[in-house]
Structures are given as C-alpha cells and as structure tokens.
Scaffold this active site. Sequence first.
Site: not given
Ligand code: BDP
Length: 578
Positions: A402
Amino acid sequence: MRHIRHHMFCHHVGLNGLWDFTPLPGERLSDFRPESSSGPARPMAVPGSWAEQYGDLKNYFGLTRYDRVFRVPHAWREQAVFLRVGAANQSAKVYVNGYCIAEQQFGHLPFEGRCEHAIRWGQDNRITVAVEMPIDPWALPPARLRQGEGRAGFWDSEPAVAYDFFPYGGIHRPVTLYALPRTHIRNVAVATPTDDDHSFRLVATVEVEGDQADVARLVVDGRTAQSPIEVGGQATLTMAFPQARRWCPDDPHLYTGEVQLLRGDSVVDRSPVTFGLRSVRVADGQLLLNGDPIRLRGFGKHEDFPVIGKALCESLIVRDFDLMRWIGANSFRTSHYPYAEETLDLADRLGFLVVGETSLVGLEERFFERPEQLRDACAILRQMIERDANHPSVITWSVANEPNVRSERGAGFFEQLADTARRADPTRPVMYVAHGDTSNNRGMTHFDLIGVNKYFGWYEELGQLEHSAEALSRYLDQMHSACGKPILLAEYGADAVAGLHGFGDELFSEEYQAAIIETQTRVAETKPYVIGTHVWNFADFQTAQSPKRVTMNRKGVFTRDRNPKLAAHTLCRMWSEV
Ligand code: BDP
C-alpha cells in the site's frame, strides 16, 4: 550468506536463551560503544520481543544492549567462525569482545560476520548485540512525520508508526555461532528454469570463499555435475531434469543433493542443497504453476503471538500451518515483512504457495524524493530475494504494501524496484499491493501481478452487505481495466471481537465478519482475472494503540491465541467446496 538449513551440516552452537539486557534511553545506535558501562542488566529471552517480557518495556522504543558470554570450541581454531543473527528489530550491531563484526539496518532479515580475529580461545568471550527500535519517520518501515500523517492520514496511533502492527523490538530470530573450513561454500543460489519442452534445469551458483579449492561439484540422486571455480570464487553448475517430479501443493516434492568443493580428489567443504522443480509465470491473464492456472486461497498473516511477540516459535509455525491446512487455504502473504526462514522451509515441505513481501510498508511521496530511500528499499528487496529465492513455495515477490504513489517520481521509484526484483530473480513474477485507486498507484503497470486491499463493508460501505458486494465488483473491474494485470484480492475483511454475536449486521460481531468475508469472496471468485483471495487476517494481532483498535486488530478469523471465530468455519466450509 549461508542458508540456515546448512547449519545442520556444519559445526554450530546455538546462542538462544537468557541474555543480559539493558535499555539505553536517549542513546542512538550510531554512537553506541560496547565498552561504555550501562545500568544494571536484567534477563531477557532470545528470541523474544522485549515489550512482551516486561511491563515497563511495553512502550520502550529506543536503543538497548544484549550481552552474553560464550566459549568457542577449541576444535574450531583452524576454521572460519561466523556469528549469525536470524533477525533483530529494527537495526542492530553485533560485537565480539568489543569488535563490531556485523550490522543490519533492516529488521526481519539475517546478518552475520566472521569473528575468529576477535575470539579469545580457551577463555570467555563477550558478545554484545546493540538493538534499536526507532519510531523514526525515515526508518523503513517508517513512523509518521507528524500526527495525522501516514496511512493517508487515516488515524493517529501511539506510538505513531505508519503501519498497523506493533513495533516490537528485540532479537527475534536465532543467534548461531558456526564454523566452516577456511575455504568454504558461502552460498548456493539455485534457479530452476524450464526449457521449451517443459523439462527443468537446476542452475546452482556457488560462491566460494578462500583459495584452497579448484572444482565445485553437484551431486543429486547419484548424478554429478562439476565445474572449475572461476577467479573471483564462483562456479555455476547445471543439471537437467527431463523427467522431473514437479513441486506443487498436492505433491510438494523436494529434491535434496549436495554441493562439494574439491581440491584434487579431496573434499574441502560440502553443503546440502534442497530444491523443488516447478515453474511459475503469468500468461494469458492468469498465474500459472507448472503451466496450469492456479487460484490462491489464504491469508495475509503476521508474526505475532502473546508473550512471544514477533519472535520465532517453531510450535506456533507448525500450528499455523496445521490451521491453514484445516481451513483449506493453499497460500499466504508474508505481510508486511520477510518471515522467518523456518516458515518458508515448512511451506516448501507442506506445499503452500507464498507471496514473499518486503518490509516496505507505509511509503509515501516524501520517500520518493530521497535517493538514499530508493537505495535502501532496493537493498531490502535484494536481501530478501537473496535469502528466499531457493524456496519453491515462494511464487512472487511483493515489493511493498500500500504505497501512496501519486507522482511521476514515485512511479519511477517503483519501476526501479520492479527492475531490481527482476534482475535479482528473473524466474518469478513481481507484485505490487495497492490500496485506493489508480490516482495513488502510479507505476503499478511495471508489475506482473497486482494485489488490491479493499475493505468494503468495513472502512467503506460500512455495515451494508449488499452494497459492499456491488462496490467490490465495480472496484475490481475498474482496477483490472486500469492495470490490465491479474489481480489478487490481497486484503479484505472486518474486525470481530471473539464471542460478540448478533443477527448478522452488527459491526464487530462474529456473524458480520463471517458474512462480509463470504460475500466478498464469492464476488471475487466470479472474476476471471482474479487469481485468488487472501483474507485479512489469519489471526488477531497486536497493533499500536488507537481509537480504531480494541487493544489490537481483530480482523483475524482466528483469535490471537488461535481459536476459530465463526468466519473460520465459514471459510472452512467454502474452501472445502473447491
Ligand atoms: C490495510 C493494511 C493492513 C491493516 C489493514 C487494517 O495493509 O496492514 O492492518 O488495512 O486496517 O490497509 O486492518
């Protein structure tokens, strides 16, 4: 660097156990002097995360030192002696009797150094590992620059990291002292390209240190190949496998052989080599394993467990594979950093397909402006590939999770990362894991596979099951038409507090999580260009504190201590239909 498995075949001493530990608040790793005196030490387990072992260290982020005394077997006197640390977070320096013999800036990756020059034979030797866990906006992975920044300004957390897992500090993987002959095999890198007629070749690149050998030989199943060692200490050995037993999830066959170094007729050093023969490529919009389309079913995971934190625990790894087998998964992503080598060894043996990911999480525009960040990002990627390329289970390299890439410069940064991965390993496709849309993912066209993370029903279309299904369908189509690449739905899901129940649409209930996962999985399965689904997350995991986290991220389909939630049973049912 010698592969971890090879230690079983040479003299080695494990230095895990209780070390003397001292926090050094206010000091930096760059200025650390091992001889300077520090406060009273306390016992600390290695491997382990310090924040899980002592209540008062839960929120200690800074420099620490680990000390212990060891003796080196006398029989090693004429040998090359190495000290290897499997991983320490996030940066570390290793000293033997005050001499710095190795350092590592990047957590989750091994480091080692030769130390015979520093050893006192027949006496006690002091090993000191200075380990720093910085909350630093320029570390990789980084902290936020200011409150409110990072993860697209999504939320604030304490500590202010730009990623959603707890910044555990500590020596997280084994510390090993090992000895090799002075002339020895440094590394054996294997590649298993396929020829046009679908027969395999094993190409083993042997790196040699020392000048007392002239030939390298490969022995597999009673067959041999040999080649002179070139000036500079390298030899390339090739062996054809026209009737190969191919490695695949249903038959994860591993070949084992041996590389030998010879001087005249005598063997100077030997090292085992394990490999699987399988091909992986992207063609006709599909991910092909041994020429056939394959669909990934599985999870994004974390290395995380109560009391152990981020440390290696072999029983936990075995248990997790057993649970993945039970639920019907065939793959996982090493989100968001390279996992322990032992995990990949097991994936090879058990036939799981692995998306190997770097620790480049939380990258945004400010990083793309600094050449040293590109240099470090490429170094992390290369070190991961060098460590893991021999594993048949690893089918693709995910260069980052991301990133926010809006500029031309950012697109260039990612083009360079894709090139770096392909140069280091021309045999595997390269993946980019996106969130958001096309506007913040410039540069994704340089990749072979696109992962998308999307939380319809949770962060968007909150509580609306039906809309979330339509929204996912539209989103996947849009991303696919923008990138034209096969897509892995690399993250989706919802938080559920184990034991919280409702009628199906209550946020945080087990029923709602199960419903979201089932609906979204079914939508993704209708898309011919979707090569698989990885639910976020395999198990609940510790995060920094934030108003959006009830002490931890609860998107696991298992609890943090590995009890199934309703969603685990739902997936088990769905995946048994496959
Ligand atoms: C995503 C991320 C991850 C997060 C997840 C979340 O890649 O690391 O833990 O969101 O918000 O965007 O649970």
